[in-house]
Structures are given as C-alpha cells and as structure tokens.
Design a protein around this motif. Structure first.
Motif, PDB file in Angstrom:
ATOM      1  N   VAL A  17      10.177  22.798 -58.229  1.00  0.00           N
ATOM      2  CA  VAL A  17       9.622  21.266 -57.895  1.00  0.00           C
ATOM      3  C   VAL A  17      10.012  21.231 -56.168  1.00  0.00           C
ATOM      4  O   VAL A  17      11.112  21.413 -55.799  1.00  0.00           O
ATOM      5  N   GLU A  18       8.982  20.741 -55.697  1.00  0.00           N
ATOM      6  CA  GLU A  18       9.213  20.394 -53.926  1.00  0.00           C
ATOM      7  C   GLU A  18       8.801  19.212 -53.844  1.00  0.00           C
ATOM      8  O   GLU A  18       7.727  18.695 -53.950  1.00  0.00           O
ATOM      9  N   ALA A  19       9.935  18.225 -53.093  1.00  0.00           N
ATOM     10  CA  ALA A  19       9.649  16.903 -52.688  1.00  0.00           C
ATOM     11  C   ALA A  19       8.898  16.642 -51.359  1.00  0.00           C
ATOM     12  O   ALA A  19       9.301  17.582 -50.579  1.00  0.00           O
ATOM     13  N   THR A  20       7.650  16.139 -51.179  1.00  0.00           N
ATOM     14  CA  THR A  20       7.029  16.462 -49.751  1.00  0.00           C
ATOM     15  C   THR A  20       6.714  14.854 -49.493  1.00  0.00           C
ATOM     16  O   THR A  20       6.419  14.776 -48.325  1.00  0.00           O
ATOM     17  N   VAL A  21       7.007  13.771 -50.295  1.00  0.00           N
ATOM     18  CA  VAL A  21       6.927  12.506 -49.742  1.00  0.00           C
ATOM     19  C   VAL A  21       8.146  11.968 -49.097  1.00  0.00           C
ATOM     20  O   VAL A  21       9.086  11.968 -49.911  1.00  0.00           O
ATOM     21  N   PRO A  22       7.968  11.415 -47.938  1.00  0.00           N
ATOM     22  CA  PRO A  22       9.348  11.245 -46.933  1.00  0.00           C
ATOM     23  C   PRO A  22       9.827   9.796 -47.761  1.00  0.00           C
ATOM     24  O   PRO A  22       8.965   8.955 -48.005  1.00  0.00           O
ATOM     25  N   VAL A  23      11.115   9.735 -47.656  1.00  0.00           N
ATOM     26  CA  VAL A  23      11.693   8.242 -48.000  1.00  0.00           C
ATOM     27  C   VAL A  23      11.916   7.769 -46.811  1.00  0.00           C
ATOM     28  O   VAL A  23      12.782   8.031 -45.723  1.00  0.00           O
ATOM     29  N   LEU A  24      11.258   6.514 -46.542  1.00  0.00           N
ATOM     30  CA  LEU A  24      11.575   5.781 -45.366  1.00  0.00           C
ATOM     31  C   LEU A  24      12.633   5.237 -45.208  1.00  0.00           C
ATOM     32  O   LEU A  24      13.187   4.758 -44.231  1.00  0.00           O
ATOM     33  N   GLU A  25      12.972   4.479 -46.522  1.00  0.00           N
ATOM     34  CA  GLU A  25      14.421   3.669 -46.415  1.00  0.00           C
ATOM     35  C   GLU A  25      15.150   4.196 -47.464  1.00  0.00           C
ATOM     36  O   GLU A  25      14.730   4.085 -48.959  1.00  0.00           O
ATOM     37  N   PRO A  26      16.327   4.994 -47.329  1.00  0.00           N
ATOM     38  CA  PRO A  26      17.314   5.385 -48.231  1.00  0.00           C
ATOM     39  C   PRO A  26      17.669   4.221 -49.287  1.00  0.00           C
ATOM     40  O   PRO A  26      18.069   3.044 -48.975  1.00  0.00           O
ATOM     41  N   PRO A  27      17.716   4.577 -50.850  1.00  0.00           N
ATOM     42  CA  PRO A  27      18.328   3.513 -51.498  1.00  0.00           C
ATOM     43  C   PRO A  27      19.979   3.380 -51.300  1.00  0.00           C
ATOM     44  O   PRO A  27      20.342   4.356 -50.630  1.00  0.00           O
ATOM     45  N   GLY A  28      20.306   2.013 -51.800  1.00  0.00           N
ATOM     46  CA  GLY A  28      21.690   1.884 -51.461  1.00  0.00           C
ATOM     47  C   GLY A  28      22.628   2.882 -51.893  1.00  0.00           C
ATOM     48  O   GLY A  28      23.849   3.223 -51.508  1.00  0.00           O
TER      49      GLY A  28
END
Length: 617
Positions: A17-28
């Motif tokens: 599994v490869e994550a390709t969607v960037p996380v703009l704001e990391p969760p708390g």
C-alpha cells in the motif's frame, strides 16, 4: 492511495500500500505523538545524567543485605530499549546496552549475580528483571543471543540443577545460576517486615505451631522459619511459570526444538494440574511432582501463590506468560485455557462494592487508578484463597484478559472483556493521570477505544503521557542528589521518565508487556528502510487509527520471528493508513536484519505510589 499485490521470494502475494495523497494539516494526535517522542528523548538523557555513572551503573554505594534488589536495578531501564524500538533516538539502544552492562557489573560486585544471572530468587522478581534483556534481544538479537541462550540453559539443561524432567517441575521457588542457594532466605527466619505482615498476612496460617500461641515477634514466628523453609522452599510454585518467557526468548532467537519441547513439557504439566483441579491453577507442587504434597493436600499456599502474598496479582501474569509461550511455539491456543478457566472462576466469585469497602491488600495501587471512583460500586474479584475461601477483593485488572484477547481474537475472550465492562460501575473511557512502575493500567480505556466508543482516546492518552513525564522530571530534580540508602532503592523506578504505554497501544496496536516477564505483543511494527533501524522515519509520525474495529485482526508476534517463518529482505515502504483492501496476512519480519517488510493491517481492522521505601513486594 494505490494498492497492488506483488510476490515475495516464496511466490506468495504480498500486499503493498502506498499513500500518495498529501496531508495538508496533520491531525492533533500526530502532532502530540511527535512531541511525546521529543520530550522522551530529553527525559531519558536527564535521568542518565543525574542517576548513573560513566559505565552505566546506578549511583549507589550501599550494600544489599537480603536476596532482594536485583530487579530494582534492572527495572529502572526496562522500557528504554522498548522506546528505541518504538522510534526513540539512535543512541538510546547503545545507552540501554551500557546500562545493562553497568548494572550487571554492579550487581556482581554486590554478590547478587553469578555469570551475569540472578543467583537465586523467585520469578515474581526475576520476570521483572528480565524485561530489559528481552527488549535488548528484540532490538539487537545478534549481540544478545549468546547471553539469552546461556540464561535459558539454566532451566532447559537439567544438569544446571533447576529442572527435574522426571516430575516436570522447577525444583525450588528460589532458583537461578547458583545451585547452592537453597531455601527462601539466608539465616533462620524469612526477612519479613511488620508493615508487610500487616498488609499481606502470613504464609502457612494453618500450621498447628501458629495456633493459640501468638502473636509472635517476626524473628521467631514459626510460619517464617523452619516451617516455611521446609514446606515452601522446595518443589515447584506457579510463579516459576514465568521462566517460560526466558525459554521462549531463546526459541525465537534460534528456532531450536529443544526450547520448544521444554515449554511444551513444563507448561503442559501445569495445564494438566489445572484441569485436574477443576480449572483453577494450583500454586504448588512437591518435589515428588504431586500438588499439595508438602501442604497437606492444599492446592493453594505455595510461595507467591494464591494465599500469600499477592495471589492473582502475581500468579495471573506469570501463568499468562507461560500459556502465551506455549501457544506461540505450538500454535495451539488451548494452552490458554488454564488462564481462562482460572480467570472465569474469579469472575464467578466477584462481589459488587465500592473499593473503600473491600479487603484489598493493594490500596496504594487502586488509590491512583480509581481516583474518586474508589467510592463507586463496581465488581471486585478475589485475588487470594486460603482455608477460609476466597478473599482479598480487587477491581478486575485488565492486563491478563486483554493479553488473551489480543492473542486469540476469539469471541469468548472478547465477550469476557465486554462482560466486565458492562458490569463495571466505572466508565472504561476514563483516562486516569498516573504512571505505574509497570507503565500500564490504561487497558480499559484502550479497549473502549478499540470498540469504537472513544475516538478522542489517542489525544487524551498522549496528553496523559506527557504530563507524567514532566511529573517525573520534577522528581529527578528532587532526588538527583540523594545518597540512596538500601531502603529507598525504589526511588529510581519512581523517577524513570520513560513512558511507553501510549505509544505501544497507538503505534504497535498492542498492550503493554506483561510485567512479570512477558514478551511484547503487537499487531505491526514500523521500520525505517533508509536508516536501517526499527521505527518510522522521524519526519513521519507512526499511524494511530482515528477509530477502530469491533474486534482486532488475528494476533501475530512482532518479536524477531520464528526462523521457519518466510521473510522478505525487501526494504520497507513508508507506513500508511491501513485500507479495507489490505490482505489478512500478518506483518513479516526478518530476525536480526536491519529492514523488514511491514504489510498493512488485515481488513477486519476497519477505519471508522508508593513512597521511595524499599519493600520485598
């Protein structure tokens, strides 16, 4: 996110599994988790600076006047290599190794060890001592293999004097590297303190010599002298079951069948005794291999057994360590039945009451774990048994039932936990602000999170962990200049600022290790392929699920795996959030290698104190 299967060298498909969607704001929770790693890095360095010498030993110049104390030196560092494995600093592993070496040299000078191992003591304390070694073996198996096998041979090889294969017993409650250390104490009387007697009572309360003639001074109490030596100082005790963890560690490192065979033989004998005793684990076996032969037929009353001093509080962990070891080496989960039937017996004898009305012998434990809810009626289980029946009622402690459920994922083991939760008068989602010496105790809240009932648990448990580290940093400031006397050697444990329970739960997906000598349980582990070491890359916080399943995936071990397991030398990809499309195969690791492939989690994982005064106990 893309998903594609590929084949490993054996030809079996391995999901990738490869994550390709960037996380703009990391969760708390991700920000808190990274901040926790940073705070832990500062904290362990402070402790090492203020409490240890150049060679890693603790700053202590006094003697040790009894057989007690080895565990108190090793326990201080037990979870330091665990933190390294979770993602701690690169130099934390060599620091942990230095402290083991320094403390071992220190204890050898104090005449507590022979050939680097405990001369002879009970497994309630030996199991605590060995947690540091087990995590070092997990982190650096090549460097620690020789010691691990040498120590296991003390029990597997009958010539060492600790094991009788004919009767399938460990030959005495105090055992180790010195076959000349017999009995339970040096001198004429067990070194029992009046405060301990007031809290835990006495062994052998039923012997005629103790009837009608007391009270006795501790120095001449018949229950603490020759009677205790003769009736409790020989033969096997259920606490010795924790030795199976030492042998399991050797089997994991080598795959040698002789280690597997020893576990099957020894744990199997205790399983047979439990079945013959109506499903309740007996706590003693005489030198003749017969339960109760030194206690006039009683299945209870052995050293660190059901009657004295702790009962289930100690027995449960030791027996669970052994049952999990046997289930691991054989694949037969029926070995866990001796724990399940014993635990169900306690549940069947539970009473609902406020803790303030209970006869618990562990009031300091529950004062912090229950807080204001010590006045709330809740089921209490009996931890001890003597001629009068069950007594010493305490709230249900979750480490053992959680460990069973984590291993089996069975409906029965989960139903037991749900039944305890339903009957409890206290909300399991409550996160109490405490850090016990076991670095555990929040399993109930974690279970509620896993049930999908508390999505905010990660943030709260991480905040609790940070607060406890800061509390212990203040303790370091308070005690760093103390010339520690023998009576206060627990001060180091009270100041240990390494807090790993939250990280174990949220990154490995497992419970904290069973403290009486368990090996780590987990769902998956992360490996940094570029750094060629355990843990996720430092710029990417490990995954913590936003919500969790009604039941976890099938259990697998994250220790270096059995040598017969197929493994991949392919570099691990960056960790990614599990997808419902993930395969159901467990994560596979390569023992002794720097990298391993970590697969995604199976599809069933769906998104959605005491004062610093030395005591023997």
């Amino acid at each position: 996110m893309s998903f594609s299967p590929h084949s490993d060298p054996s030809g079996d498909p391995t999901p990738e599994v490869e994550a390709t969607v960037p996380v703009l704001e990391p969760p708390g929770w991700a920000v808190s988790q990274r901040a926790l790693f940073d705070l832990l890095d500062h904290a362990w360095r402070r402790f090492a600076r203020d409490f240890t010498g150049p060679d890693g030993r603790l700053n202590y110049t006094g003697p040790l006047t009894t057989r007690d104390g080895v565990d108190d030196f090793y326990e201080v560092f037990f979870n330091w290599p665990q933190l390294y494995l979770l993602g701690g600093a690169d130099d934390l592993l060599p620091a942990s190794e230095k402290h083991w070496e320094g403390v071992t040299k220190q204890l050898t000078e104090l005449d507590m060890l022979r050939d680097e191992y405990e001369r002879g003591y009970d497994w309630f304390h030996q199991g605590e001592s060995l947690l540091l070694l087990y995590f070092l073996c997990m982190a650096a198996p090549d460097r620690w293999r020789e010691r691990a096998l040498r120590f296991a041979e003390l029990y597997v090889d009958p010539a060492k004097g600790n094991y009788d294969p004919g009767h399938r017993i460990i030959t005495r409650p105090h055992n180790g590297s010195d076959p000349e250390r017999t009995g339970l104490f040096d001198g004429d009387v067990y070194p029992w303190l009046q405060k301990e007697a007031d809290t835990y009572g006495y062994p052998l309360e039923w012997i005629p010599e103790a009837q009608g003639g007391g009270p006795f001074p501790l120095s001449s109490d018949p229950r603490l002298g020759a009677q205790m030596r003769d009736r409790m100082g020989v033969g096997d005790t259920a606490m010795n079951l924790a030795a199976a963890g030492l042998v399991l560690n050797a089997w994991i490192l080598t795959g040698e069948e002789r280690y597997r065979d020893w576990i099957v033989e020894y744990v199997g004998a205790w399983r047979e005794r439990t079945e013959a005793n109506g499903g309740v684990l007996p706590d003693n076996v005489g030198p003749d291999g017969v339960v109760g032969s030194l206690l006039e037929g009683r299945w209870y009353g052995g050293h660190y057994g059901w009657s004295w001093p702790h009962g289930w509080h100690s027995l449960g962990h030791a027996a669970c360590v052994a049952a999990l070891a046997a289930a691991t080496v054989t694949g037969d989960d029926d070995y866990l039945s001796m724990i399940a039937t014993s635990l169900d017996t306690l549940i069947g004898n539970a009473k609902v009451m406020p803790h303030t009305e209970a006869d618990s012998s562990l009031p300091s434990k529950w004062a912090v774990e229950l807080g204001p809810d010590r006045h709330t009626p809740t089921p209490h289980l009996p931890f001890r048994h003597n001629d009068s029946g069950w007594f010493d009622y305490n709230p249900a402690t979750p480490p053992v039932p959680v460990a069973l459920w984590h291993h089996t994922s069975s409906e029965a083991d989960r139903a037991r936990l749900e039944g305890l939760r339903e009957a409890d008068g206290i909300d399991w989602r409550t996160v109490r602000p405490f850090r016990s010496k076991e670095d555990s105790g929040h399993e109930k809240a974690w279970f509620a999170f896993l049930a999908g009932d508390d999505p905010d648990y990660p943030e709260r448990i991480l905040a609790m962990a940070q607060a406890q580290i800061r509390h212990r940093l203040r303790r370091i400031d308070r005690y760093r200049d103390l010339d520690v006397p023998e009576a206060d050697i627990h001060v180091w444990q009270l100041c240990n600022p390494v807090v790993t329970e939250a990280l174990v739960q949220l990154t490995w997906g497992g419970p904290q290790v069973l403290y009486q000598g368990g090996l780590q349980q987990a769902r998956l582990r992360y490996h940094d392929a570029d750094a060629r070491r355990p843990a996720s890359p430092p710029t990417w916080p490990p995954w913590s699920p936003p919500s969790t399943p009604r039941r976890p995936p099938s259990s697998w071990s994250t220790w270096p795996p059995r040598p017969t397991a197929r493994s991949s030398s392919r570099p691990a990809r960056s960790p990614s959030t599990p997808s419902p499309a993930s395969a159901t195969r467990p994560a596979r690791t390569t023992a002794g290698s720097a990298t391993c492939t970590t697969t995604a989690t199976p599809s069933r994982w769906s998104p959605r104190r005491k004062s610093p005064t030395k005591a023997r106990i």
